[in-house]
Design a protein around this motif. Structure first.
Motif, PDB file in Angstrom:
ATOM      1  N   LYS A 102       0.827  -1.206   0.000  1.00  0.00           N
ATOM      2  CA  LYS A 102       0.000   0.000   0.000  1.00  0.00           C
ATOM      3  C   LYS A 102       0.857   1.250   0.000  1.00  0.00           C
ATOM      4  O   LYS A 102       0.604   2.196  -0.762  1.00  0.00           O
ATOM      5  N   SER A 103       1.914   1.259   0.834  1.00  0.00           N
ATOM      6  CA  SER A 103       2.814   2.421   0.895  1.00  0.00           C
ATOM      7  C   SER A 103       3.543   2.606  -0.428  1.00  0.00           C
ATOM      8  O   SER A 103       3.691   3.732  -0.921  1.00  0.00           O
ATOM      9  N   LYS A 104       3.996   1.490  -0.994  1.00  0.00           N
ATOM     10  CA  LYS A 104       4.726   1.563  -2.252  1.00  0.00           C
ATOM     11  C   LYS A 104       3.827   2.077  -3.376  1.00  0.00           C
ATOM     12  O   LYS A 104       4.238   2.930  -4.174  1.00  0.00           O
ATOM     13  N   GLU A 105       2.610   1.580  -3.430  1.00  0.00           N
ATOM     14  CA  GLU A 105       1.682   2.013  -4.476  1.00  0.00           C
ATOM     15  C   GLU A 105       1.280   3.472  -4.301  1.00  0.00           C
ATOM     16  O   GLU A 105       1.091   4.194  -5.285  1.00  0.00           O
ATOM     17  N   GLN A 106       1.170   3.921  -3.046  1.00  0.00           N
ATOM     18  CA  GLN A 106       0.824   5.320  -2.798  1.00  0.00           C
ATOM     19  C   GLN A 106       1.929   6.249  -3.288  1.00  0.00           C
ATOM     20  O   GLN A 106       1.656   7.267  -3.929  1.00  0.00           O
ATOM     21  N   MET A 107       3.185   5.881  -3.004  1.00  0.00           N
ATOM     22  CA  MET A 107       4.295   6.705  -3.470  1.00  0.00           C
ATOM     23  C   MET A 107       4.399   6.640  -4.991  1.00  0.00           C
ATOM     24  O   MET A 107       4.634   7.660  -5.655  1.00  0.00           O
ATOM     25  N   PHE A 108       4.220   5.461  -5.546  1.00  0.00           N
ATOM     26  CA  PHE A 108       4.255   5.270  -6.994  1.00  0.00           C
ATOM     27  C   PHE A 108       3.242   6.190  -7.679  1.00  0.00           C
ATOM     28  O   PHE A 108       3.568   6.895  -8.641  1.00  0.00           O
ATOM     29  N   THR A 109       2.030   6.218  -7.158  1.00  0.00           N
ATOM     30  CA  THR A 109       0.974   7.070  -7.709  1.00  0.00           C
ATOM     31  C   THR A 109       1.338   8.543  -7.587  1.00  0.00           C
ATOM     32  O   THR A 109       1.108   9.334  -8.512  1.00  0.00           O
ATOM     33  N   SER A 110       1.928   8.903  -6.455  1.00  0.00           N
ATOM     34  CA  SER A 110       2.294  10.306  -6.243  1.00  0.00           C
ATOM     35  C   SER A 110       3.401  10.740  -7.201  1.00  0.00           C
ATOM     36  O   SER A 110       3.386  11.860  -7.714  1.00  0.00           O
ATOM     37  N   PHE A 111       4.354   9.858  -7.450  1.00  0.00           N
ATOM     38  CA  PHE A 111       5.414  10.176  -8.407  1.00  0.00           C
ATOM     39  C   PHE A 111       4.843  10.348  -9.814  1.00  0.00           C
ATOM     40  O   PHE A 111       5.247  11.245 -10.558  1.00  0.00           O
ATOM     41  N   ILE A 112       3.907   9.485 -10.191  1.00  0.00           N
ATOM     42  CA  ILE A 112       3.282   9.586 -11.509  1.00  0.00           C
ATOM     43  C   ILE A 112       2.646  10.959 -11.707  1.00  0.00           C
ATOM     44  O   ILE A 112       2.734  11.557 -12.781  1.00  0.00           O
ATOM     45  N   SER A 113       2.026  11.471 -10.659  1.00  0.00           N
ATOM     46  CA  SER A 113       1.304  12.741 -10.745  1.00  0.00           C
ATOM     47  C   SER A 113       2.201  13.963 -10.722  1.00  0.00           C
ATOM     48  O   SER A 113       1.732  15.079 -10.949  1.00  0.00           O
ATOM     49  N   CYS A 114       3.499  13.762 -10.449  1.00  0.00           N
ATOM     50  CA  CYS A 114       4.405  14.900 -10.237  1.00  0.00           C
ATOM     51  C   CYS A 114       5.038  15.356 -11.550  1.00  0.00           C
ATOM     52  O   CYS A 114       5.901  14.675 -12.110  1.00  0.00           O
ATOM     53  N   ASN A 115       4.630  16.510 -12.030  1.00  0.00           N
ATOM     54  CA  ASN A 115       5.158  17.051 -13.284  1.00  0.00           C
ATOM     55  C   ASN A 115       6.495  17.758 -13.123  1.00  0.00           C
ATOM     56  O   ASN A 115       7.132  18.106 -14.122  1.00  0.00           O
ATOM     57  N   ASP A 116       6.927  17.986 -11.881  1.00  0.00           N
ATOM     58  CA  ASP A 116       8.115  18.812 -11.650  1.00  0.00           C
ATOM     59  C   ASP A 116       9.414  18.025 -11.607  1.00  0.00           C
ATOM     60  O   ASP A 116      10.497  18.613 -11.620  1.00  0.00           O
ATOM     61  N   ILE A 117       9.324  16.701 -11.532  1.00  0.00           N
ATOM     62  CA  ILE A 117      10.549  15.897 -11.565  1.00  0.00           C
ATOM     63  C   ILE A 117      11.109  15.917 -12.980  1.00  0.00           C
ATOM     64  O   ILE A 117      10.373  15.794 -13.962  1.00  0.00           O
ATOM     65  N   GLU A 118      12.402  16.081 -13.088  1.00  0.00           N
ATOM     66  CA  GLU A 118      13.071  16.120 -14.397  1.00  0.00           C
ATOM     67  C   GLU A 118      12.768  14.817 -15.146  1.00  0.00           C
ATOM     68  O   GLU A 118      12.715  13.740 -14.552  1.00  0.00           O
ATOM     69  N   ASN A 119      12.572  14.904 -16.460  1.00  0.00           N
ATOM     70  CA  ASN A 119      12.043  13.785 -17.233  1.00  0.00           C
ATOM     71  C   ASN A 119      12.879  12.510 -17.148  1.00  0.00           C
ATOM     72  O   ASN A 119      12.336  11.413 -17.001  1.00  0.00           O
ATOM     73  N   THR A 120      14.203  12.636 -17.263  1.00  0.00           N
ATOM     74  CA  THR A 120      15.051  11.448 -17.209  1.00  0.00           C
ATOM     75  C   THR A 120      14.941  10.772 -15.855  1.00  0.00           C
ATOM     76  O   THR A 120      14.823   9.541 -15.755  1.00  0.00           O
ATOM     77  N   ARG A 121      14.943  11.555 -14.798  1.00  0.00           N
ATOM     78  CA  ARG A 121      14.823  11.014 -13.444  1.00  0.00           C
ATOM     79  C   ARG A 121      13.424  10.445 -13.218  1.00  0.00           C
ATOM     80  O   ARG A 121      13.272   9.410 -12.563  1.00  0.00           O
ATOM     81  N   TYR A 122      12.426  11.100 -13.765  1.00  0.00           N
ATOM     82  CA  TYR A 122      11.046  10.621 -13.675  1.00  0.00           C
ATOM     83  C   TYR A 122      10.929   9.217 -14.276  1.00  0.00           C
ATOM     84  O   TYR A 122      10.359   8.312 -13.663  1.00  0.00           O
ATOM     85  N   GLU A 123      11.501   9.053 -15.438  1.00  0.00           N
ATOM     86  CA  GLU A 123      11.442   7.743 -16.111  1.00  0.00           C
ATOM     87  C   GLU A 123      12.172   6.672 -15.318  1.00  0.00           C
ATOM     88  O   GLU A 123      11.660   5.563 -15.103  1.00  0.00           O
ATOM     89  N   LYS A 124      13.396   6.979 -14.878  1.00  0.00           N
ATOM     90  CA  LYS A 124      14.187   5.990 -14.136  1.00  0.00           C
ATOM     91  C   LYS A 124      13.537   5.650 -12.801  1.00  0.00           C
ATOM     92  O   LYS A 124      13.529   4.485 -12.373  1.00  0.00           O
ATOM     93  N   LEU A 125      13.010   6.672 -12.155  1.00  0.00           N
ATOM     94  CA  LEU A 125      12.392   6.476 -10.846  1.00  0.00           C
ATOM     95  C   LEU A 125      11.180   5.562 -10.950  1.00  0.00           C
ATOM     96  O   LEU A 125      11.051   4.570 -10.213  1.00  0.00           O
TER      97      LEU A 125
END
Length: 299
Positions: A102-125
């Motif tokens: 549940k914690s992992k999926e919550q963070m995963f969802t939050s990262f997906i929604s974050c437009n401010d993370i740099e694209n390369t890091r967003y993809e790798k993350l």
């Protein structure tokens, strides 16, 4: 504060956990601290964690990111965590991190929604989670981020996800289909069939089997003129989705088609022989001769 503080990690943690030192003094200490703390949870006052991340004074690790995110007790990635992620190139691996699903999926969802993370890091993350967003329903994601989610891929091709993409991210639907063409064919039915999407797929370098399977849902007439479709696809269209306005061009260009297509055009000419008799000027000479000597022609 003048210069940098080079205390070892144990000393730094001890100072930050000393209740006799004010929070303001601790914040000033962090600003000068040149020591990296391996585990942020060692610092008991979680209100200092943001300062530690801002100063890059904690190890860039899955544990520390999870700990800070959990402390926020929300669903959004805040500016402090975004900046912390954007200043590090190290590849993390959240798939093996020991925490509740549940914690992992919550963070995963939050990262997906974050437009401010740099694209390369967003993809790798996001790739490092090795998760899918099975029921995708997040609006407001930037175009670049949506392309990344499709590329990884994070969003599987399902009926529900396809409909959502059509409604919320229409400019990315064809890319979504292209990346997931096999699954697209598998989920297709009369309810979600789109002639507009089919028209695009027919242009792509995908197998004729895929194209014909999708065309089996089409009741509309389809033109083959100037489309450069394969013979197999053209034959299927002429058999099942023939557009009569194509007939004059087919009769005129008869000589340019292969033998299988010529046979089909000849059959169409027999069916519409009255049209040819009414206006024979633009019919291929080769086709007219074949019709003149045909035993199948009854006039």
């Amino acid at each position: 504060c003048e210069g940098c503080i080079m205390d070892d990690e144990t000393a730094a943690v001890t100072i930050l956990n000393n209740f006799d030192i004010t929070k303001e003094q601790k914040e000033k200490y962090i600003q000068c601290l040149n020591t990296v703390i391996s585990r942020i949870v060692q610092v008991e006052d979680s209100s200092l964690w943001g300062r530690l991340l801002d100063n890059d004074s904690v190890d860039y690790s899955e544990e520390n990111i999870f700990a800070y995110f959990g402390k926020q007790k929300g669903t959004e990635i805040d500016h402090t965590l975004v900046s912390f992620i954007n200043c590090h190139d190290m590849i993390l691996n959240f798939s093996d991190y020991n925490c509740t699903e549940k914690s992992k999926e919550q963070m995963f969802t939050s990262f997906i929604s974050c437009n401010d993370i740099e694209n390369t890091r967003y993809e790798k993350l996001l790739s490092s989670f090795k998760l899918e967003f099975k029921e995708f329903s997040i609006s407001g994601i930037s175009d670049e981020k949506i392309d990344i989610l499709i590329k990884i891929p994070i969003v599987p091709m399902t009926k529900e996800n396809l409909v959502f993409m059509r409604n919320e991210y229409s400019d990315h639907v064809l890319n979504f289909i292209n990346v997931n063409i096999g699954q697209y064919v598998e989920i297709m039915d009369n309810e979600i069939f789109s002639l507009q999407e089919l028209s695009e797929v027919l242009k792509w370098n995908v197998s004729d089997e895929i194209k014909i399977k999708l065309m089996s849902f089409a009741n509309q007439e389809i033109s083959i003129i100037n489309k450069h479709y394969s013979t197999k696809v053209c034959m299927y269209i002429l058999e099942n989705n023939f557009l009569k306005s194509d007939l004059p061009e087919l009769l005129q260009s008869y000589d340019n088609w292969d033998k299988e297509m010529q046979a089909k055009i000849y059959a169409l000419a027999l069916t519409y022989i009255s049209d040819i008799i009414a206006d024979p000027q633009n019919v291929s000479s080769q086709l007219k001769n074949r019709l003149l000597y045909s035993r199948e022609l009854n006039i």
